[in-house]
Design a protein around this motif. Sequence first.
Motif, PDB file in Angstrom:
ATOM      1  N   ARG A   1       0.821  -1.212   0.000  1.00 21.65           N
ATOM      2  CA  ARG A   1       0.000   0.000   0.000  1.00 21.65           C
ATOM      3  C   ARG A   1       0.857   1.265   0.000  1.00 21.65           C
ATOM      4  N   LEU A   2       2.032   1.175   0.651  1.00 19.13           N
ATOM      5  CA  LEU A   2       2.910   2.340   0.794  1.00 19.13           C
ATOM      6  C   LEU A   2       4.065   2.331  -0.213  1.00 19.13           C
ATOM      7  N   LYS A   3       3.947   1.553  -1.294  1.00 22.24           N
ATOM      8  CA  LYS A   3       5.078   1.353  -2.195  1.00 22.24           C
ATOM      9  C   LYS A   3       5.533   2.644  -2.872  1.00 22.24           C
ATOM     10  N   ASP A   4       4.628   3.606  -3.040  1.00 23.66           N
ATOM     11  CA  ASP A   4       4.999   4.866  -3.678  1.00 23.66           C
ATOM     12  C   ASP A   4       5.375   5.939  -2.670  1.00 23.66           C
ATOM     13  N   THR A   5       5.630   5.552  -1.447  1.00 26.61           N
ATOM     14  CA  THR A   5       6.005   6.484  -0.374  1.00 26.61           C
ATOM     15  C   THR A   5       7.354   6.063   0.206  1.00 26.61           C
ATOM     16  N   PRO A   6       7.966   6.898   1.056  1.00 25.33           N
ATOM     17  CA  PRO A   6       9.248   6.498   1.669  1.00 25.33           C
ATOM     18  C   PRO A   6       9.101   5.527   2.828  1.00 25.33           C
ATOM     19  N   TRP A   7       7.867   5.147   3.189  1.00 27.27           N
ATOM     20  CA  TRP A   7       7.650   4.312   4.376  1.00 27.27           C
ATOM     21  C   TRP A   7       7.220   2.898   3.973  1.00 27.27           C
ATOM     22  N   ARG A   8       7.461   1.967   4.895  1.00 22.24           N
ATOM     23  CA  ARG A   8       7.047   0.588   4.675  1.00 22.24           C
ATOM     24  C   ARG A   8       6.300   0.011   5.874  1.00 22.24           C
ATOM     25  N   VAL A   9       6.320   0.705   6.998  1.00 18.38           N
ATOM     26  CA  VAL A   9       5.653   0.243   8.215  1.00 18.38           C
ATOM     27  C   VAL A   9       4.700   1.337   8.669  1.00 18.38           C
ATOM     28  N   ASN A  10       3.525   0.954   9.126  1.00 23.71           N
ATOM     29  CA  ASN A  10       2.501   1.936   9.482  1.00 23.71           C
ATOM     30  C   ASN A  10       2.972   2.929  10.535  1.00 23.71           C
ATOM     31  N   ALA A  11       3.748   2.479  11.500  1.00 24.73           N
ATOM     32  CA  ALA A  11       4.181   3.354  12.583  1.00 24.73           C
ATOM     33  C   ALA A  11       5.075   4.490  12.096  1.00 24.73           C
ATOM     34  N   HIS A  12       5.657   4.363  10.913  1.00 21.81           N
ATOM     35  CA  HIS A  12       6.591   5.369  10.411  1.00 21.81           C
ATOM     36  C   HIS A  12       5.922   6.400   9.498  1.00 21.81           C
ATOM     37  N   VAL A  13       4.661   6.178   9.125  1.00 20.37           N
ATOM     38  CA  VAL A  13       3.985   7.060   8.173  1.00 20.37           C
ATOM     39  C   VAL A  13       3.688   8.407   8.832  1.00 20.37           C
ATOM     40  N   LYS A  14       3.911   9.479   8.110  1.00 19.77           N
ATOM     41  CA  LYS A  14       3.658  10.816   8.637  1.00 19.77           C
ATOM     42  C   LYS A  14       2.165  11.060   8.792  1.00 19.77           C
ATOM     43  N   GLY A  15       1.827  11.805   9.847  1.00 20.68           N
ATOM     44  CA  GLY A  15       0.422  12.078  10.123  1.00 20.68           C
ATOM     45  C   GLY A  15      -0.252  12.881   9.033  1.00 20.68           C
ATOM     46  N   THR A  16       0.466  13.829   8.415  1.00 23.42           N
ATOM     47  CA  THR A  16      -0.127  14.653   7.353  1.00 23.42           C
ATOM     48  C   THR A  16      -0.598  13.787   6.193  1.00 23.42           C
ATOM     49  N   TRP A  17       0.214  12.798   5.830  1.00 21.31           N
ATOM     50  CA  TRP A  17      -0.155  11.909   4.727  1.00 21.31           C
ATOM     51  C   TRP A  17      -1.367  11.059   5.109  1.00 21.31           C
ATOM     52  N   LEU A  18      -1.409  10.627   6.372  1.00 23.54           N
ATOM     53  CA  LEU A  18      -2.542   9.812   6.819  1.00 23.54           C
ATOM     54  C   LEU A  18      -3.852  10.590   6.768  1.00 23.54           C
ATOM     55  N   ARG A  19      -3.781  11.892   7.105  1.00 21.09           N
ATOM     56  CA  ARG A  19      -4.999  12.699   7.193  1.00 21.09           C
ATOM     57  C   ARG A  19      -5.431  13.277   5.863  1.00 21.09           C
ATOM     58  N   THR A  20      -4.473  13.580   4.979  1.00 20.89           N
ATOM     59  CA  THR A  20      -4.819  14.290   3.743  1.00 20.89           C
ATOM     60  C   THR A  20      -4.377  13.563   2.479  1.00 20.89           C
ATOM     61  N   GLY A  21      -3.679  12.448   2.615  1.00 22.60           N
ATOM     62  CA  GLY A  21      -3.172  11.725   1.455  1.00 22.60           C
ATOM     63  C   GLY A  21      -4.258  10.953   0.744  1.00 22.60           C
ATOM     64  N   PRO A  22      -3.856  10.179  -0.249  1.00 22.91           N
ATOM     65  CA  PRO A  22      -4.854   9.432  -1.049  1.00 22.91           C
ATOM     66  C   PRO A  22      -5.588   8.351  -0.258  1.00 22.91           C
ATOM     67  N   MET A  23      -5.051   7.926   0.865  1.00 21.23           N
ATOM     68  CA  MET A  23      -5.694   6.888   1.669  1.00 21.23           C
ATOM     69  C   MET A  23      -6.385   7.468   2.898  1.00 21.23           C
ATOM     70  N   ALA A  24      -6.619   8.787   2.926  1.00 21.70           N
ATOM     71  CA  ALA A  24      -7.264   9.422   4.074  1.00 21.70           C
ATOM     72  C   ALA A  24      -8.681   8.867   4.254  1.00 21.70           C
ATOM     73  N   PRO A  25      -9.109   8.621   5.493  1.00 27.66           N
ATOM     74  CA  PRO A  25     -10.455   8.059   5.723  1.00 27.66           C
ATOM     75  C   PRO A  25     -11.549   9.074   5.395  1.00 27.66           C
ATOM     76  N   ALA A  26     -12.699   8.569   5.020  1.00 28.29           N
ATOM     77  CA  ALA A  26     -13.846   9.424   4.727  1.00 28.29           C
ATOM     78  C   ALA A  26     -14.347  10.097   6.011  1.00 28.29           C
ATOM     79  N   PRO A  27     -15.079  11.225   5.883  1.00 26.80           N
ATOM     80  CA  PRO A  27     -15.556  11.937   7.081  1.00 26.80           C
ATOM     81  C   PRO A  27     -16.386  11.079   8.015  1.00 26.80           C
ATOM     82  N   ASP A  28     -17.232  10.218   7.479  1.00 29.15           N
ATOM     83  CA  ASP A  28     -18.057   9.396   8.369  1.00 29.15           C
ATOM     84  C   ASP A  28     -17.226   8.343   9.101  1.00 29.15           C
ATOM     85  N   VAL A  29     -16.108   7.922   8.501  1.00 28.83           N
ATOM     86  CA  VAL A  29     -15.242   6.930   9.146  1.00 28.83           C
ATOM     87  C   VAL A  29     -14.441   7.566  10.271  1.00 28.83           C
TER      88      VAL A  29
END
Length: 508
Positions: A426-454
Amino acid sequence: MTVARTWAAGLTGLDGGLVAVEADLSNQTPGFRIIGLPDKALGEAVQRVHNACANNGLPLPRRRLTVNLSPASVPKQGSAFDVAIAIASLATEMRMDALRLSRTMHVGELGLDGRLRPVPGVLPAVHAAAQAGVHRVVVPHANRAEAELIRGVEVLGAVNLAEVAAWHGADVVPVPMEPVTHEAAAPASGDDVDLADVIGQREAVEAMVAAAAGGHHVMMCGPPGAGKTMLARRLPGILPDLDDAAALTAASIRSLSGQPIASISHTPPFEAPHHTASVAALVGGGSRIVRPGAIARASEGVLFLDEAGEFPAHCLDALRQPLEKGEITIDRAGITATFPARFQLVLATNPCPCGDYGIRGGDCTCPPSAIRRYLGRLSGPLLDRMDIQLSLTRVVVAHADDSVPRPTTASSRVRVTAARARAARRLKDTPWRVNAHVKGTWLRTGPMAPAPDVRRPLDTALRSGALTLRGYDRVLRVAWTLADLEEESRLTPAHIGRALYLKKGIAA
């Protein structure tokens, strides 16, 4: 004027570089001087080299001998330069193969009888030499197996100085001597523990599997005997094997710590310092030679702090920066060393000094001030960096129910490996390979950001002050790990709810 050159290794933390050792013989007042910013241990090499040469039938020239360690502007520490200094000094007057000498790195301390004594840091030193294009090294006999772990390098494990001189073409017959030995490597511990040994803590076991799958930090609070230490010691067994680069880094750190290295292990390291450990023991340090602490030795593995409430508060707070940056930088006068610190932190603590506070059936005798002081050592900023916070209760069964299958280390490791592979895809196009290392900005606003209801429960917890923004991001990381374990490609409200409960005990 005769000048001889060879190489030694200079280490600053894990970063190694070649140091040119130049010896010059001139017709001046007899003397022996080392220049190039040597420390006290290196300055004392003059006497060690004198005696070692004389006792091996290799007398030094009786003229002015000057040894320069280049680059001269970089401080040099330790006794590992002895062999290079001795060989370069002898080569100013004794016939040796100058080309061979200039393509060889020497590492080792000299005894007064001329024998080579083992030194720490041989593995990173030889690795640095190979990267710099020097593929021939001389090390003490006791460090030979360690040096040979680096492929493509010719290694001479010498017993004494005469053997080194003869290897370089000198007309000398080495005197047989008993080699100086290194203490045997400690056998690996914990290989016989299994996750199936944990009884009555099924939810905690699942939480540890999630921690392993995502590389998350864990804090466990519960009474004595609840299984906190058992769970922590079984975490490395369910982690995937280290890749070659990580295994070499872990072995190099152990070598710098002075531990004998017989092989490069791909098992994640496990460090469990006692609660009386000082800040220097945790983060590393030293007045002249900077040694790695427990934080660096646990890199790519697990750092377990049992009885965390007994650790001094300033020791625990020293973990905060390494947890964020994944490295630890130690500054000393004239030297700055950086070590990797990409570890999983596991904290285990009792709810109070006696361990019975808030426990059903317990009889806590601790005054309120003692309870506040005990738990107050775990500061808010440190707890905010814990992805998973577990409250364990007393085990109420003595025997496992054999009719219900229990997770084993082997089966859990398969799940963890599969979940990490899904995260890496899932993270192959990013610099990370483990969930704990992913930046919060990418988690909140990136292509895999959760929908508002989620993410609605998360937003509610943030607005109410139950979560900080850092905690918000950490809940998202754990939620993605839970999705990977369940083979889901998108986050669902159930994942967010479970992650919130693991973080703060909030029922979404």
